[in-house]
Design a protein around this motif. Structure first.
Motif, short mmCIF file in Angstrom:
data_model
loop_
_atom_site.label_atom_id
_atom_site.label_comp_id
_atom_site.label_asym_id
_atom_site.label_seq_id
_atom_site.Cartn_x
_atom_site.Cartn_y
_atom_site.Cartn_z
N TRP A 44 30.11 22.32 -36.69
CA TRP A 44 28.88 22.15 -37.46
C TRP A 44 29.13 21.21 -38.62
O TRP A 44 30.11 21.35 -39.34
N LEU A 71 25.41 19.36 -25.61
CA LEU A 71 24.54 18.99 -26.72
C LEU A 71 23.94 17.61 -26.51
O LEU A 71 24.54 16.75 -25.86
N GLN A 98 25.52 19.17 -34.16
CA GLN A 98 24.94 20.32 -34.84
C GLN A 98 25.08 20.12 -36.35
O GLN A 98 26.20 20.02 -36.87
#
Length: 319
Positions: free
Chosen positions: A16, A46, A50
Motif C-alpha cells: 500500500w 490489480l 493500492q
C-alpha cells in the motif's frame, strides 16, 4: 544483507502506498497521475496500485482531485491537524494482512518502474526498509548558486546497506513493524516535522536494517520560495529544534539542558572551522558547511524557548 533469514516475500497486492496531503491539489494531481501510470506485474490481479490518501486540511479539499486522477485510491479526511496524526491515520487504514507500505510525499512523482523496483529490492535483500534518491525539480529552474552550494537531498550513496535513517519521502517499510510491533509516528512532532526521522531511529534501535538503491529514484517539485539559501538555513535550524526534542525525550533529567547546550556549541564551532578552512583554501562554502551552524543555533534557541513550527495551521495552533 541479501536474503535476510525469515523475511517474507512482498507482492504488489500486499503493498500500500501512503500519501498525506494538505492544500496542494495541483501537486497531488501530478503525483496521482504518475501512480496511475505505474507498471504492474503482468500476472497482477490489480489494475492500479493500492493507494491511501489522507487529507489533513480542515475540510475535505482533495476529494475531487483524488476522484478525478486516481479513483481507485482510498481517500480519507483527517481533520485533526498535524503531520504525525495524518501519517498514523494512513497506517490505521492499511489492512492488517498487508506486507509492506510505501511512504511518498504529495509534492513528488514517480517513474513507471518505481513500484516494481521497490518491491524487488526488498525481496532480494530482506531489508526492513528500502529507500533511494529524490531528485529536486525546480519550478523556476535550478538557481545558479546551487551548483556549488548543494541542496538538502543527497542523491548518491553506495548501493547496499544504509546505516543512516530513511525518510518518508521515498521509503518502503515491511508492515510487520506497524501491525505486529505497533510502531507509530510520535504526535509530539505533529507541528515541527521530524516525525519520520524519529520513527526510523526507533526502528533502527529495535534492530531494523535499511537498504539504499538508486533504482527507486523519484522526483520532487521545488517551488520558488524553497529555492533559496534562507529556506535551507531555516530547515537546518528546524533540524536542531527537532534534535533537541528527541534528546529531551530519550534522556530526561536535570543535566539534559547542559548536554543540549554543549552539543549545540560544538556544532557551531565545527561549522565555523569548516567554513574557515574552505575560505583559506579558496574553496566554495557549501550547504553542508553551514548546516551544522544553523542546526546548532536551532538547538540553542530551543533551550531559550523558541519553537520551530513547520506544520502549524491557523485553525489549530499548538499549545
Amino acid at each position: 544483507m541479501p536474503n535476510k533469514p525469515g523475511s517474507s516475500q512482498i507482492t504488489v497486492e500486499g503493498t500500500w502506498i501512503l500519501v498525506c496531503t494538505y492544500q496542494r491539489n495541483e501537486l497531488l494531481a501530478q503525483l496521482l497521475d504518475s501512480l496511475a501510470a505505474v507498471r504492474l506485474p503482468a500476472d497482477s490481479s490489480l489494475t492500479a496500485p493500492q493507494v491511501i490518501i489522507v487529507d489533513n486540511a480542515p475540510e475535505p479539499a482533495a476529494a475531487q482531485t483524488v476522484a478525478e486522477h486516481l479513483p481507485s485510491a482510498v481517500y480519507l479526511h483527517q481533520p485533526v491537524p498535524g503531520i504525525s496524526s495524518a501519517r498514523n491515520a494512513s497506517l490505521d487504514a492499511v489492512p492488517q494482512d498487508a506486507q509492506a507500505v510505501i511512504f511518498i510525499d504529495d509534492d513528488e512523482y514517480v517513474p513507471a518502474h518505481w513500484l516494481s523496483a521497490m518491491i524487488d529490492t526488498a525481496n532480494a535483500t530482506g531489508a526492513d526498509a528500502v529507500t533511494g534518491p529524490v531528485l529536486p525539480v525546480f519550478e523556476e529552474g535550478e538557481p545558479e548558486w546551487l551548483a556549488n552550494y548543494g541542496f538538502v537531498r543527497k542523491l548518491e550513496h553506495p548501493e547496499g546497506p544504509y546505516p543512516r535513517r530513511p525518510a518518508t519521502h521515498n521509503s518502503l517499510v515491511r508492515f510487520e513493524w506497524f501491525a505486529e510491533r505497533g510502531m507509530r509516528f510520535d504526535e509530539m512532532f505533529n507541528f515541527t516535522g521530524g516525525e519520520d526521522s524519529d520513527l526510523f531511529e526507533r526502528m533502527q534501535r529495535a534492530g531494523a536494517k535499511y537498504w539504499w538503491t538508486k533504482d527507486v529514484l523519484i522526483y520532487e517539485t521545488i517551488p520558488a520560495d524553497r529555492s533559496t539559501q534562507a529556506w535551507l538555513h531555516q530547515r537546518a535550524s528546524r533540524g536542531g529544534y527537532v534534535r533537541t526534542l528527541k534528546i529531551r525525550r530519550r534522556l530526561p533529567g536535570p543535566v539534559v539542558p547542559l548536554r543540549i547546550a554543549g552539543e549545540g556549541v560544538l556544532r557551531l564551532g565545527y561549522s565555523a572551522a569548516r567554513v574557515s578552512a574552505k575560505k583559506l583554501r579558496r574553496k566554495p562554502v557549501t550547504f553542508k558547511d553551514h548546516y551544522y551552524w544553523h542546526e546548532g543555533l536551532g538547538m540553542i534557541t530551543a533551550l531559550a524557548g523558541r519553537r520551530r513550527i513547520e506544520y502549524a495551521r491557523q485553525d489549530a495552533q499548538p499549545e
